[in-house]
Design a protein around this motif. Structure first.
Motif, PDB file in Angstrom:
ATOM      1  N   GLN A  18       0.834  -1.199   0.000  1.00 39.86           N
ATOM      2  CA  GLN A  18       0.000   0.000   0.000  1.00 39.86           C
ATOM      3  C   GLN A  18       0.871   1.252   0.000  1.00 39.86           C
ATOM      4  O   GLN A  18       0.609   2.201  -0.723  1.00 39.86           O
ATOM      5  N   LEU A  19       1.903   1.263   0.830  1.00 41.43           N
ATOM      6  CA  LEU A  19       2.802   2.412   0.883  1.00 41.43           C
ATOM      7  C   LEU A  19       3.554   2.581  -0.434  1.00 41.43           C
ATOM      8  O   LEU A  19       3.893   3.684  -0.817  1.00 41.43           O
ATOM      9  N   GLY A  20       3.811   1.493  -1.103  1.00 36.91           N
ATOM     10  CA  GLY A  20       4.519   1.564  -2.383  1.00 36.91           C
ATOM     11  C   GLY A  20       3.729   2.303  -3.435  1.00 36.91           C
ATOM     12  O   GLY A  20       4.293   2.872  -4.359  1.00 36.91           O
ATOM     13  N   ALA A  21       2.432   2.341  -3.303  1.00 38.23           N
ATOM     14  CA  ALA A  21       1.586   3.005  -4.296  1.00 38.23           C
ATOM     15  C   ALA A  21       1.257   4.442  -3.912  1.00 38.23           C
ATOM     16  O   ALA A  21       0.577   5.132  -4.647  1.00 38.23           O
ATOM     17  N   CYS A  22       1.758   4.926  -2.804  1.00 36.16           N
ATOM     18  CA  CYS A  22       1.411   6.255  -2.310  1.00 36.16           C
ATOM     19  C   CYS A  22       2.431   7.309  -2.728  1.00 36.16           C
ATOM     20  O   CYS A  22       2.969   8.038  -1.905  1.00 36.16           O
ATOM     21  N   SER A  23       2.686   7.406  -4.005  1.00 38.94           N
ATOM     22  CA  SER A  23       3.689   8.374  -4.461  1.00 38.94           C
ATOM     23  C   SER A  23       3.232   9.818  -4.252  1.00 38.94           C
ATOM     24  O   SER A  23       4.062  10.718  -4.212  1.00 38.94           O
ATOM     25  N   PHE A  24       1.924  10.052  -4.081  1.00 36.64           N
ATOM     26  CA  PHE A  24       1.455  11.414  -3.848  1.00 36.64           C
ATOM     27  C   PHE A  24       1.950  11.950  -2.503  1.00 36.64           C
ATOM     28  O   PHE A  24       1.945  13.145  -2.266  1.00 36.64           O
ATOM     29  N   MET A  25       2.415  11.071  -1.611  1.00 36.68           N
ATOM     30  CA  MET A  25       2.917  11.495  -0.309  1.00 36.68           C
ATOM     31  C   MET A  25       4.394  11.902  -0.356  1.00 36.68           C
ATOM     32  O   MET A  25       4.933  12.373   0.634  1.00 36.68           O
ATOM     33  N   LEU A  26       5.042  11.738  -1.506  1.00 32.91           N
ATOM     34  CA  LEU A  26       6.451  12.101  -1.635  1.00 32.91           C
ATOM     35  C   LEU A  26       6.590  13.624  -1.772  1.00 32.91           C
ATOM     36  O   LEU A  26       5.698  14.289  -2.277  1.00 32.91           O
ATOM     37  N   PRO A  27       7.726  14.166  -1.344  1.00 28.05           N
ATOM     38  CA  PRO A  27       7.896  15.624  -1.392  1.00 28.05           C
ATOM     39  C   PRO A  27       7.989  16.189  -2.802  1.00 28.05           C
ATOM     40  O   PRO A  27       8.450  15.522  -3.725  1.00 28.05           O
ATOM     41  N   VAL A 119      10.525  26.039 -11.933  1.00 24.62           N
ATOM     42  CA  VAL A 119      11.030  24.669 -11.894  1.00 24.62           C
ATOM     43  C   VAL A 119      10.280  23.888 -10.825  1.00 24.62           C
ATOM     44  O   VAL A 119      10.075  24.375  -9.712  1.00 24.62           O
ATOM     45  N   LEU A 120       9.878  22.671 -11.153  1.00 21.75           N
ATOM     46  CA  LEU A 120       9.231  21.769 -10.212  1.00 21.75           C
ATOM     47  C   LEU A 120      10.069  20.504 -10.088  1.00 21.75           C
ATOM     48  O   LEU A 120      10.366  19.858 -11.094  1.00 21.75           O
ATOM     49  N   ARG A 121      10.488  20.194  -8.867  1.00 22.56           N
ATOM     50  CA  ARG A 121      11.218  18.950  -8.590  1.00 22.56           C
ATOM     51  C   ARG A 121      10.281  18.061  -7.774  1.00 22.56           C
ATOM     52  O   ARG A 121       9.901  18.415  -6.657  1.00 22.56           O
ATOM     53  N   ALA A 122       9.910  16.940  -8.353  1.00 20.86           N
ATOM     54  CA  ALA A 122       8.970  16.034  -7.690  1.00 20.86           C
ATOM     55  C   ALA A 122       9.579  14.645  -7.577  1.00 20.86           C
ATOM     56  O   ALA A 122      10.123  14.124  -8.543  1.00 20.86           O
ATOM     57  N   ARG A 123       9.494  14.078  -6.392  1.00 21.27           N
ATOM     58  CA  ARG A 123       9.949  12.706  -6.220  1.00 21.27           C
ATOM     59  C   ARG A 123       8.802  11.799  -6.638  1.00 21.27           C
ATOM     60  O   ARG A 123       7.644  12.025  -6.284  1.00 21.27           O
ATOM     61  N   THR A 124       9.132  10.791  -7.416  1.00 18.42           N
ATOM     62  CA  THR A 124       8.130   9.853  -7.917  1.00 18.42           C
ATOM     63  C   THR A 124       8.545   8.447  -7.523  1.00 18.42           C
ATOM     64  O   THR A 124       9.638   8.233  -7.026  1.00 18.42           O
ATOM     65  N   GLY A 125       7.700   7.497  -7.776  1.00 14.07           N
ATOM     66  CA  GLY A 125       8.036   6.108  -7.481  1.00 14.07           C
ATOM     67  C   GLY A 125       7.389   5.633  -6.200  1.00 14.07           C
ATOM     68  O   GLY A 125       6.388   6.151  -5.743  1.00 14.07           O
ATOM     69  N   SER A 126       8.014   4.661  -5.584  1.00  5.66           N
ATOM     70  CA  SER A 126       7.482   3.991  -4.409  1.00  5.66           C
ATOM     71  C   SER A 126       7.806   4.760  -3.129  1.00  5.66           C
ATOM     72  O   SER A 126       8.964   5.077  -2.869  1.00  5.66           O
ATOM     73  N   LEU A 127       6.778   5.045  -2.328  1.00  6.56           N
ATOM     74  CA  LEU A 127       6.986   5.707  -1.051  1.00  6.56           C
ATOM     75  C   LEU A 127       7.857   4.840  -0.139  1.00  6.56           C
ATOM     76  O   LEU A 127       8.758   5.339   0.524  1.00  6.56           O
ATOM     77  N   PHE A 128       7.609   3.554  -0.121  1.00  6.79           N
ATOM     78  CA  PHE A 128       8.378   2.649   0.746  1.00  6.79           C
ATOM     79  C   PHE A 128       9.859   2.666   0.368  1.00  6.79           C
ATOM     80  O   PHE A 128      10.723   2.829   1.215  1.00  6.79           O
ATOM     81  N   HIS A 137      13.538   8.465  -6.930  1.00  4.26           N
ATOM     82  CA  HIS A 137      13.365   8.960  -8.297  1.00  4.26           C
ATOM     83  C   HIS A 137      12.919  10.418  -8.200  1.00  4.26           C
ATOM     84  O   HIS A 137      11.940  10.711  -7.523  1.00  4.26           O
ATOM     85  N   THR A 138      13.635  11.301  -8.890  1.00  5.99           N
ATOM     86  CA  THR A 138      13.293  12.718  -8.873  1.00  5.99           C
ATOM     87  C   THR A 138      13.135  13.201 -10.307  1.00  5.99           C
ATOM     88  O   THR A 138      14.027  13.011 -11.132  1.00  5.99           O
ATOM     89  N   GLN A 139      12.002  13.821 -10.583  1.00  7.31           N
ATOM     90  CA  GLN A 139      11.756  14.378 -11.910  1.00  7.31           C
ATOM     91  C   GLN A 139      11.718  15.896 -11.798  1.00  7.31           C
ATOM     92  O   GLN A 139      11.023  16.458 -10.958  1.00  7.31           O
TER      93      GLN A 139
END
Length: 191
Positions: A18-27, A119-128, A137-139
């Motif tokens: 479940q945590l792995g799918a919560c990428s919206f919680m990444l900074p 500029v927008l720096r967003a971390r993506t991928g698995s929260l866990f 992963h940072t985009q």
């Protein structure tokens, strides 16, 4: 007892998934240092300036004022000379007429170097994986713009622009040891 251990392991496994799918919680980090909403808008504003005709009032009308706009460097005549002084590769006659007019105006010459970005720096991928530092992963997306305006007695004599109309970078940091990766160097250096 065995059933309890099985349920506990199953619960932990489900929570991990479940945590792995919560990428919206990444900074996410947003950096905005321009009054312009887009690269194209900034470019159009600079291109709208007519050398030998546009003045400081017309600059203010399109939102360019070094006292109000962040990330604007006011250049002295000496700064302009350093930037444009002819070298062995570039002769005086190769310079733009506006640059020559500014150099010849001496103390009446000044410049504005404008730098802007969104500029927008967003971390993506698995929260866990991100939280445990196994994989981050940072985009980075957005744009960067820079312009140079030279003025003589409040009249624009030269303008140019450049920059990056579109940023799209993807960075992956992988640490096979996860949270222990950073611990190794500190153990060695703290002894």
């Amino acid at each position: 007892m065995i059933l309890f251990k099985f349920l506990k392991v199953l619960f932990l496994l489900l929570m991990t998934l479940q945590l792995g799918a919560c990428s919206f919680m990444l900074p996410k980090v947003r950096s905005e240092s321009s009054p312009f909403k887009s690269f194209e808008e900034a470019k159009s504003a600079i291109e709208a300036l007519v050398p030998m005709k546009s003045d400081v009032k017309s600059l203010a009308a399109i939102g360019i004022d070094p006292l109000q706009q962040p990330n604007t460097v006011i250049l002295t005549q000496t700064d302009v000379v350093r930037r444009f002084v002819p070298s062995a590769l570039l002769k005086r006659e190769d310079l733009d007429p506006g640059v020559l007019a500014c150099l010849e105006a001496r103390d009446a010459c000044r410049g504005w170097e404008i730098t802007g970005a969104r500029v927008l720096r967003a971390r993506t991928g698995s929260l866990f994986l991100d939280f445990t530092n196994f994989s981050r992963h940072t985009q980075t997306t957005g744009w960067r713009f820079n312009a140079l305006i030279l003025l003589v007695n409040d009249t624009v004599v030269y303008r140019s622009w450049g920059g990056q109309p579109s940023l799209n970078e993807f960075e992956v940091n992988t640490n096979p040891l996860g949270p222990l990766q950073e611990m190794g160097p500190s153990i060695i250096t703290n002894q």
